[in-house]
Scaffold this motif. Structure first.
Motif, PDB file in Angstrom:
ATOM      1  N   VAL A 214      -6.964   0.668 -22.938  1.00 38.72           N
ATOM      2  CA  VAL A 214      -5.786   1.324 -23.070  1.00 38.72           C
ATOM      3  C   VAL A 214      -4.791   0.283 -23.979  1.00 38.72           C
ATOM      4  CG1 VAL A 214      -3.732   2.397 -21.824  1.00 38.72           C
ATOM      5  CG2 VAL A 214      -6.177   2.536 -20.793  1.00 38.72           C
TER       6      VAL A 214
ATOM      7  N   ASN B  42      -4.859  -3.436 -14.438  1.00 38.59           N
ATOM      8  CA  ASN B  42      -5.628  -2.637 -15.234  1.00 38.59           C
ATOM      9  C   ASN B  42      -6.382  -3.712 -16.174  1.00 38.59           C
ATOM     10  OD1 ASN B  42      -7.072  -0.996 -16.903  1.00 38.59           O
ATOM     11  ND2 ASN B  42      -5.650   0.368 -17.422  1.00 38.59           N
TER      12      ASN B  42
ATOM     13  N   ALA C  54      -6.284  -2.790 -19.865  1.00 41.07           N
ATOM     14  CA  ALA C  54      -4.885  -2.502 -20.874  1.00 41.07           C
ATOM     15  C   ALA C  54      -4.498  -3.814 -21.520  1.00 41.07           C
ATOM     16  CB  ALA C  54      -3.886  -2.046 -19.799  1.00 41.07           C
TER      17      ALA C  54
ATOM     18  N   PHE D  51       4.430  -0.435 -20.449  1.00 46.47           N
ATOM     19  CA  PHE D  51       3.112  -0.991 -20.421  1.00 46.47           C
ATOM     20  C   PHE D  51       2.860  -1.739 -19.204  1.00 46.47           C
ATOM     21  CE2 PHE D  51       0.463  -4.924 -20.961  1.00 46.47           C
ATOM     22  CZ  PHE D  51      -0.814  -4.186 -21.388  1.00 46.47           C
TER      23      PHE D  51
ATOM     24  N   ASN E 143       0.428  -0.048 -15.893  1.00 49.28           N
ATOM     25  CA  ASN E 143      -0.767  -0.736 -16.263  1.00 49.28           C
ATOM     26  C   ASN E 143      -1.292  -1.899 -15.303  1.00 49.28           C
ATOM     27  OD1 ASN E 143      -2.373   0.915 -18.314  1.00 49.28           O
ATOM     28  ND2 ASN E 143      -0.321   0.262 -19.223  1.00 49.28           N
ATOM     29  N   ARG E 144      -0.279  -2.045 -14.172  1.00 47.88           N
ATOM     30  CA  ARG E 144      -0.619  -3.216 -13.236  1.00 47.88           C
ATOM     31  C   ARG E 144      -2.005  -3.232 -12.663  1.00 47.88           C
ATOM     32  NH1 ARG E 144       2.773  -6.707 -11.531  1.00 47.88           N
ATOM     33  NH2 ARG E 144       4.658  -5.554 -12.271  1.00 47.88           N
TER      34      ARG E 144
ATOM     35  N   ALA F 213      -2.401  -6.614 -19.117  1.00 49.00           N
ATOM     36  CA  ALA F 213      -1.715  -6.179 -18.010  1.00 49.00           C
ATOM     37  C   ALA F 213      -1.382  -7.130 -17.200  1.00 49.00           C
ATOM     38  CB  ALA F 213      -2.541  -4.880 -17.628  1.00 49.00           C
TER      39      ALA F 213
END
Length: 317
Positions: free
Chosen positions: A26, A82, A85, A75, A79-80, A252
């Protein structure tokens, strides 16, 4: 039986804790399509795919504005934790965070690698009466507000370049007529249409436009001349201004240690690959690879350095 159940549970636990190696990435680009952050988001994945380093695909999102801080905030919020990411970023984002007093900062993400440096260029329309840096400074001294300047986000590296030129010329940087755009392509359109007098961007964005005869480059921001561009450096023109636009990749927030290692290994292999070297040459990017803890230390130093420049240029208090 009990041992078998325990072993299965342990295997599941370990697989759940590990990064999802086969999931698509991502990827956020905190700038407009076709700009520097967009290229920095996409081209490393092109190189990794071509070399077989990472072939599981990626979804890309562009979210420009406010020096990259709008994209950064999205972001971080989405996306914590992830491990798949990542986001492109660079010196412009460092300045954007300070200029916009962003509540979301680089302390909220996982720094991974600095990849490139992009020498800046100053350009004018092909029919502009401004032929040299001396002509530009003269026009600014006559009426600084009448010289409209197109570049990237306010407080970014393009803005800093012009602020330092003004300061070196004995002018007030705060009086610059600076107009921010989301991408280099938009700046070139504005320059060609007469919406701005002069434009600032990186070699990677402006050199192809100059080669195509759409704009004329009058100076570069490197220490000396840049190969392939027939224009002096600002320093050669009598202004002690040397500025580079570095870019890299962050991960991330709360990325796991395994996830961080996974990406650092991928970028290390990519950096050494023939596909990446071809991209550097094609884009006109300088190799500025710095990874892991070294990149973290560099970022901390940049926050201090850019903060001092913005304050000295009158862009922040």
């Amino acid at each position: 039986m009990i041992k078998a159940v325990f072993a299965a549970a342990l295997a599941f636990s370990l697989s759940a804790a590990a990064p999802a190696l086969a999931d698509p990435a991502v990827v956020m680009a905190p700038g407009g399509a076709g700009g520097g952050y967009d290229a920095m988001a996409r081209l490393p994945f092109d190189a990794m795919s071509k070399e077989g380093i990472f072939t599981d695909g990626a979804t890309f999102t562009n979210k420009g504005g406010a020096g990259g801080t709008i994209g950064l905030a999205e972001f971080v919020g989405a996306n914590r934790g992830n491990d798949n990411a990542v986001m492109s970023m660079g010196v412009i984002l460092v300045g954007g965070i300070l200029l916009n007093s962003s509540p979301v900062t680089l302390d909220d993400v996982t720094p991974l690698v600095r990849l490139t440096n992009d020498t800046g260029v100053i350009a004018v329309a092909t029919d502009s009466p401004i032929k040299t840096v001396e002509d530009l400074v003269k026009a600014m001294k006559e009426n600084i507000g009448a010289v409209s300047i197109g570049g990237g986000s306010a407080g970014g590296v393009d803005h800093i370049v012009m602020a330092l030129i003004a300061k070196e010329s004995g002018l007030e940087p705060g009086k610059l007529n600076y107009i921010p755009y989301d991408s280099g392509a938009e700046v070139v359109t504005a320059l060609g249409g007469g919406a701005v007098t002069v434009a600032v961007s990186g070699v990677s964005e402006f050199k192809p436009m100059a080669d195509a005869g759409r704009i004329r480059i009058i100076a570069v921001t490197s220490e000396g001349r840049f190969e392939g561009i027939d224009a002096p450096s600002l320093k050669e023109s009598g202004l002690n201004v040397v500025v580079g636009n570095w870019r890299g990749i962050i991960g991330a927030p709360d990325m796991s240690a395994d996830g961080r290692k996974m990406w650092l290994d991928r970028f290390s292999k990519m950096h050494d690959s023939a596909a990446w070297k071809d991209i550097l040459a094609k884009q006109g990017w300088e190799d500025a690879y710095l990874a892991g803890d070294d990149f973290v230390s560099f970022l901390n130093d940049e926050k201090t350095r850019i903060g001092a420049i913005l304050k000295e240029a009158g862009l922040t208090k």
